[in-house]
Design a protein around this motif. Structure first.
Motif, short mmCIF file in Angstrom:
data_model
loop_
_atom_site.label_atom_id
_atom_site.label_comp_id
_atom_site.label_asym_id
_atom_site.label_seq_id
_atom_site.Cartn_x
_atom_site.Cartn_y
_atom_site.Cartn_z
N VAL A 155 0.96 -1.12 0.02
CA VAL A 155 -0.02 0.13 0.04
C VAL A 155 0.84 1.11 0.09
N ASP A 156 0.69 2.04 -0.88
CA ASP A 156 1.53 3.28 -0.97
C ASP A 156 0.75 4.41 -1.10
N ASN A 157 1.00 5.33 0.09
CA ASN A 157 0.64 6.72 0.32
C ASN A 157 -1.01 6.77 0.03
N ILE A 158 -1.91 6.25 0.47
CA ILE A 158 -3.27 6.30 0.14
C ILE A 158 -3.85 7.31 1.21
N HIS A 159 -4.72 8.13 0.38
CA HIS A 159 -5.37 9.23 1.11
C HIS A 159 -7.11 8.62 0.89
N THR A 160 -7.80 8.49 1.97
CA THR A 160 -9.21 8.23 1.63
C THR A 160 -10.11 9.41 2.34
N TYR A 161 -11.02 9.62 1.82
CA TYR A 161 -12.01 10.61 2.26
C TYR A 161 -13.55 10.04 2.70
N TYR A 162 -14.09 10.73 3.48
CA TYR A 162 -15.49 10.47 3.79
C TYR A 162 -15.99 11.73 3.27
N GLY A 163 -16.75 11.98 2.14
CA GLY A 163 -17.23 13.25 1.84
C GLY A 163 -16.13 14.17 1.97
N ASN A 164 -15.80 15.09 2.86
CA ASN A 164 -14.88 16.13 2.77
C ASN A 164 -13.92 15.73 4.19
N ILE A 165 -14.30 14.85 4.70
CA ILE A 165 -13.53 14.42 5.85
C ILE A 165 -12.48 13.44 5.28
N GLN A 166 -11.21 13.91 5.61
CA GLN A 166 -9.92 12.99 5.41
C GLN A 166 -9.76 11.92 6.60
N ALA A 167 -10.00 10.49 6.26
CA ALA A 167 -9.90 9.61 7.19
C ALA A 167 -8.44 9.09 7.10
N LEU A 168 -7.73 8.85 5.90
CA LEU A 168 -6.56 8.36 5.97
C LEU A 168 -5.48 9.30 5.28
N LYS A 169 -4.46 9.66 5.83
CA LYS A 169 -3.57 10.95 5.09
C LYS A 169 -2.33 10.48 4.86
N GLY A 170 -2.19 9.59 3.86
CA GLY A 170 -1.21 9.02 3.31
C GLY A 170 -0.58 7.74 4.22
N ILE A 171 -1.35 6.63 3.90
CA ILE A 171 -0.74 5.35 4.67
C ILE A 171 -0.02 4.43 3.46
N SER A 172 1.27 4.03 4.09
CA SER A 172 1.97 3.21 3.37
C SER A 172 2.06 1.80 4.22
N LEU A 173 2.06 0.59 3.67
CA LEU A 173 2.59 -0.54 4.44
C LEU A 173 2.80 -1.60 3.46
N GLU A 174 3.25 -2.43 3.81
CA GLU A 174 3.66 -3.63 3.26
C GLU A 174 3.54 -4.79 3.94
N VAL A 175 3.01 -5.78 3.22
CA VAL A 175 2.78 -7.16 3.86
C VAL A 175 3.30 -8.38 2.95
N ASN A 176 4.36 -9.05 3.62
CA ASN A 176 5.13 -9.94 2.68
C ASN A 176 4.25 -11.29 2.94
#
Lengths: 235, 404
Positions: free
Chosen positions: A4-25
């Motif tokens: 997962v690389d730098n994801i930003h997710t919004y609910y309407g105008n509210i930002q819930a995720l502000k740049g999430i990056s993670l890796e699962v092997n």
């Protein structure tokens, strides 16, 4: 396996995720811990396509799955146990499990998987003809996990499997999660508020706070970390 | 003893309340010619006693329901009342019961007069409508309040195709179904993201829009004056009025049977399972790999197909259609048939459709009050029997192992 690389997710105008990056092997158990409203479930829903991110990418086994509809993502070998179990209350245990295998056509394999699931949770086998809504909370969680397993996933996303369950049941379920990981080689991405339990079984962990990942390390290191201890482990 | 006193007090209070509430319309009558006021005090007494008794009865029934007493009684009553439904499920009884029914239906037009056959045909059209809406509400779990728009689509596609191209009934029937389905998809797209109440509001609006378009597009649809002299289906040659009505009755019977057959297939199919999952929990359904977009659109299209066919039948039966036949009230009546009979249950919906069409027909005196009647019936039903007159019996299937 999952990146997962730098994801930003919004609910309407509210930002819930502000740049999430993670890796699962492959073959790992990874947990994502955090307080209420940190964005744990949103992260999971963004990965599984139910709440697609506005920017950033999600890559599963080298294929970009960002913005793909959820049912397509299931066919790629990712299946999820949604928060609050969400079993089908009017269907029997067997029918619920059969729903999990909705996209599969390999009858023989399905039969074997059904047997495996019943081996993991013998109680479900006893209650196979019971209506899902009449099961206890723990049984419903077991059913939700089994249902996700019936899709034969290579990676399993679990959203708060400990929610509202007695400690003993939680322990049993976490034991089974480890067993699935060991026996089937299923990669597991676990979102949990019960940090103690989650870190005990995970290889690595990520700590989420207000939509940002503030810390990542191996589980043992996180468990030893003073900040994490104070904030999440309650020691 | 205390309880009885309390009951008396509550009932008396509601009687008093009702007397105050209805006072202006029940008691006062202004005679505009003599400029006098008539005080009809005696009426107040009737309202009072009536309300008192009804309230008492109501509370008694509620009490009985909550305490579960008399449960055994209703059980035996039930088994008697729905013996038809039960015997249909019983394999041994199935063939004799079904064949008796079939013979009855086949000879019905010979036994009763022409008027009765016509009423029965209307009822059968309503059965098809009810079963169609049942796909959307019962299987898909989507509350749809604009179903009459699909119905209108079918009726108008026959009417217009006849008007402009002279297309006969048998060609119009499948085309009506297709145009219904297309319209279903068109409505389905914009409402894909909506659920529950919002879906109901938007479908209601779409239903009204469709009617208003038909009313105002006068150049094409002939507007409020409607399309007249649509031909009834002919059998080889043109039939007499009597003959055509009876013929249409048989066509409706055949289509109802076909509808039931398809419904049963849908229930058992993959689509049926997808719809079931969708209506139970849409997020979970999505994570099972069910394509929600496709499932919702399928629901709307499948539901609309039957409305389209029923529309063609209606146009053929009445030979005249105008937008006034497809108001919101019509959508509500179909909904009442489904909910009253039993959402999701095929025999229930059939019974519901018959009740909704036949009761106002046979009790003409009450037809002014039919909305009131159905309103009361729905309130009573939702309290005492929310699952409908003949509730749905879910078939549980066995997967991946032998039935044992």
């Amino acid at each position: 396996m999952l990146k997962v690389d730098n994801i930003h997710t919004y609910y309407g105008n509210i930002q819930a995720l502000k740049g999430i990056s993670l890796e699962v092997n492959k073959g790992e158990i990874i947990c994502l811990i955090g307080a209420n409203g940190a964005g744990k479930s949103t992260t999971l829903m963004s990965i599984s396509g139910i709440e697609p991110p506005r920017s950033g990418t999600v890559i599963l086994e080298g294929i970009d799955i960002t913005g793909m509809p959820p049912h397509k993502i299931v066919t790629m070998g990712m299946s999820q146990v949604p928060e609050g179990r969400r079993i089908f209350p009017q269907l029997t245990v067997l029918e619920n499990l059969d729903m999990g295998a909705y996209l599969r056509t390999d009858k023989e394999e399905m039969k074997r998987d059904l047997e495996y699931v019943f081996e993991l949770f013998p109680i479900l086998s006893q209650r196979r003809h019971q209506i899902g809504g009449t099961l206890s909370g723990g049984e419903q969680q077991m059913l939700a996990i089994s249902r996700a397993l019936m899709a034969k996933p290579r990676i399993l996303l679990l959203d708060e499997p400990s929610l509202g369950l007695a400690p003993l049941i939680v322990q049993q379920i976490f034991g089974i999660i480890v067993r699935i990981n060991k026996e089937q080689g299923t990669t597991i991405f676990l979102v949990e508020q019960n940090a103690n339990m989650a870190l005990k079984i995970a290889d690595r962990g990520y700590v989420l706070q207000n939509g940002i990942i503030v810390k990542t390390d191996t589980s043992s290191a996180l468990m030893a970390d003073e900040e994490v201890k104070n904030a999440y482990l309650g020691v | 003893m205390n309880k009885v006193l309390k009951e008396i007090r509550t009932s008396a209070l509601s009687a008093l309340w009702m007397m105050i509430l209805t006072f202006p319309i029940i008691v006062i009558k202004v005679n505009t010619i003599n400029m006098t006021v008539n005080w009809r005090w005696i009426n107040l007494m009737w309202v009072g006693t009536g309300t008192f008794i009804l309230s008492w009865l109501w509370r008694y029934l509620l009490d009985r329901k909550e305490n579960g007493s008399g449960l055994k009684k209703t059980d035996t009553k039930e088994s008697r009342r729905f013996s038809l439904h039960k015997s249909l499920n019983d394999k041994k009884m199935r063939i004799p019961v079904l064949s008796t029914l079939a013979v009855l239906v086949l000879v019905l037009p010979l036994l009763v007069n022409f008027y009765q056959v016509s009423i029965m045909t209307s009822a059968l059209i309503f059965v098809i409508l009810g079963l169609g809406l049942n796909i959307v509400i019962g299987y898909g779990g989507l509350l749809h309040l604009g179903y009459a728009a699909f119905y209108a689509m079918g009726a108008y596609s026959y009417g217009l195709m006849y008007l402009y191209w002279g297309i006969p009934f048998w060609v119009a029937l499948p085309l009506g179904a297709v145009s219904g389905a297309v319209f279903g998809l068109l409505i389905g797209f914009p409402v894909l993201r909506l659920r529950g109440d919002y879906l109901a509001i938007v479908t209601l609006a779409f239903g009204e829009i469709a009617r208003l378009v038909l009313e105002n597009l006068s150049g094409f649809t002939k507007g409020p004056e409607g399309i007249a002299q649509i031909p009834r289906p002919g059998f080889i040659t043109k039939l007499s009025l009597q003959g055509a009505t009876i013929y249409l009755f048989y066509i409706c019977i055949a289509l109802v049977l076909f509808t039931i057959f398809v419904m049963r297939r849908i229930e058992d199919s993959r689509i049926g399972r997808a719809l079931e999952a969708m209506s139970e929990d849409d997020i979970a359904a999505q994570s099972m790999g069910i394509d929600l977009t496709k499932a919702k659109l399928t629901t709307f299209a499948l539901g609309a197909i039957w409305a389209g066919m029923a529309g063609v039948l209606l146009a053929a039966k009445t030979t005249y259609i105008n937008p006034g036949s497809f108001t919101l009230m019509e959508s509500v009546m179909i909904l009442v048939a489904v909910v009253l009979g039993g959402t999701g249950s095929i025999p229930g919906v059939i019974l519901g459709a018959f009740l909704v069409t036949l009761i106002p027909e046979y009790f003409r005196a009450l037809s002014d009050y039919r909305m009131l009647m159905f309103g009361v019936a729905l309130v009573v039903m939702s309290i005492f029997r929310p699952q409908g007159i003949i509730p749905r019996v879910r078939k549980h299937y066995i997967v991946g192992e032998d039935q044992s």
